[in-house]
Design a protein around this motif. Structure first.
Motif, PDB file in Angstrom:
ATOM      1  N   TRP A  23      62.377 -49.522 -49.652  1.00 56.92           N
ATOM      2  CA  TRP A  23      61.644 -48.343 -48.971  1.00 56.92           C
ATOM      3  C   TRP A  23      61.539 -47.372 -50.132  1.00 56.92           C
ATOM      4  O   TRP A  23      60.303 -46.753 -50.236  1.00 56.92           O
ATOM      5  CB  TRP A  23      62.559 -47.845 -47.845  1.00 56.92           C
ATOM      6  N   ASP A  30      57.123 -44.040 -43.769  1.00 55.55           N
ATOM      7  CA  ASP A  30      57.423 -43.964 -42.606  1.00 55.55           C
ATOM      8  C   ASP A  30      57.205 -45.352 -41.675  1.00 55.55           C
ATOM      9  O   ASP A  30      56.305 -46.021 -41.709  1.00 55.55           O
ATOM     10  CB  ASP A  30      56.949 -42.822 -41.755  1.00 55.55           C
ATOM     11  N   GLY A  31      58.113 -45.540 -40.971  1.00 56.65           N
ATOM     12  CA  GLY A  31      57.632 -46.528 -39.624  1.00 56.65           C
ATOM     13  C   GLY A  31      57.985 -48.046 -40.330  1.00 56.65           C
ATOM     14  O   GLY A  31      57.682 -48.850 -39.719  1.00 56.65           O
ATOM     15  N   ARG A  32      58.565 -48.389 -41.502  1.00 52.08           N
ATOM     16  CA  ARG A  32      58.861 -49.876 -41.790  1.00 52.08           C
ATOM     17  C   ARG A  32      60.020 -50.083 -42.054  1.00 52.08           C
ATOM     18  O   ARG A  32      60.255 -51.226 -42.749  1.00 52.08           O
ATOM     19  CB  ARG A  32      57.941 -49.869 -43.247  1.00 52.08           C
ATOM     20  N   HIS A  33      61.144 -49.573 -41.375  1.00 47.29           N
ATOM     21  CA  HIS A  33      62.470 -49.711 -41.701  1.00 47.29           C
ATOM     22  C   HIS A  33      62.935 -51.228 -41.173  1.00 47.29           C
ATOM     23  O   HIS A  33      63.574 -51.881 -41.731  1.00 47.29           O
ATOM     24  CB  HIS A  33      63.392 -48.713 -40.917  1.00 47.29           C
ATOM     25  N   GLU A  34      62.108 -51.699 -40.000  1.00 46.54           N
ATOM     26  CA  GLU A  34      62.451 -52.988 -39.645  1.00 46.54           C
ATOM     27  C   GLU A  34      61.961 -54.107 -40.284  1.00 46.54           C
ATOM     28  O   GLU A  34      62.519 -55.189 -40.684  1.00 46.54           O
ATOM     29  CB  GLU A  34      61.832 -53.342 -38.190  1.00 46.54           C
ATOM     30  N   GLN A  35      60.610 -53.839 -41.242  1.00 46.52           N
ATOM     31  CA  GLN A  35      59.986 -54.917 -42.207  1.00 46.52           C
ATOM     32  C   GLN A  35      61.113 -54.735 -43.482  1.00 46.52           C
ATOM     33  O   GLN A  35      61.352 -55.776 -44.004  1.00 46.52           O
ATOM     34  CB  GLN A  35      58.848 -54.304 -42.562  1.00 46.52           C
ATOM     35  N   HIS A  36      61.337 -53.609 -43.887  1.00 44.28           N
ATOM     36  CA  HIS A  36      62.544 -53.397 -45.148  1.00 44.28           C
ATOM     37  C   HIS A  36      63.683 -54.209 -44.868  1.00 44.28           C
ATOM     38  O   HIS A  36      64.178 -54.844 -45.800  1.00 44.28           O
ATOM     39  CB  HIS A  36      62.525 -52.167 -45.370  1.00 44.28           C
TER      40      HIS A  36
END
Length: 63
Positions: A23, A30-36
């Protein structure tokens, strides 16, 4: 993914730290926590040979 991955607090912590690193390295999007999280899990599973469930230290003991 093995069923016991979700029950391994040490592995989850390593995923959390790796996902945070990803990250930050991407500039705090923002909004990429699931991909990370998914990428971190994938990287760690590959690095640790998960889930044949042997750790690198166990492999060296066989030498």
């Amino acid at each position: 993914m093995a069923a016991d991955d979700d029950d391994d607090p040490d592995f989850k912590e390593r995923i959390r730290r790796r996902a945070h690193y990803i990250w930050v390295s991407e500039g705090w999007p923002d909004g990429r926590h699931e991909q990370h999280w998914a990428l971190a899990r994938e990287q760690l599973e590959a690095e640790e040979g998960r889930r044949g469930s042997r750790r690198p230290s166990e492999d060296k003991a066989d030498d």
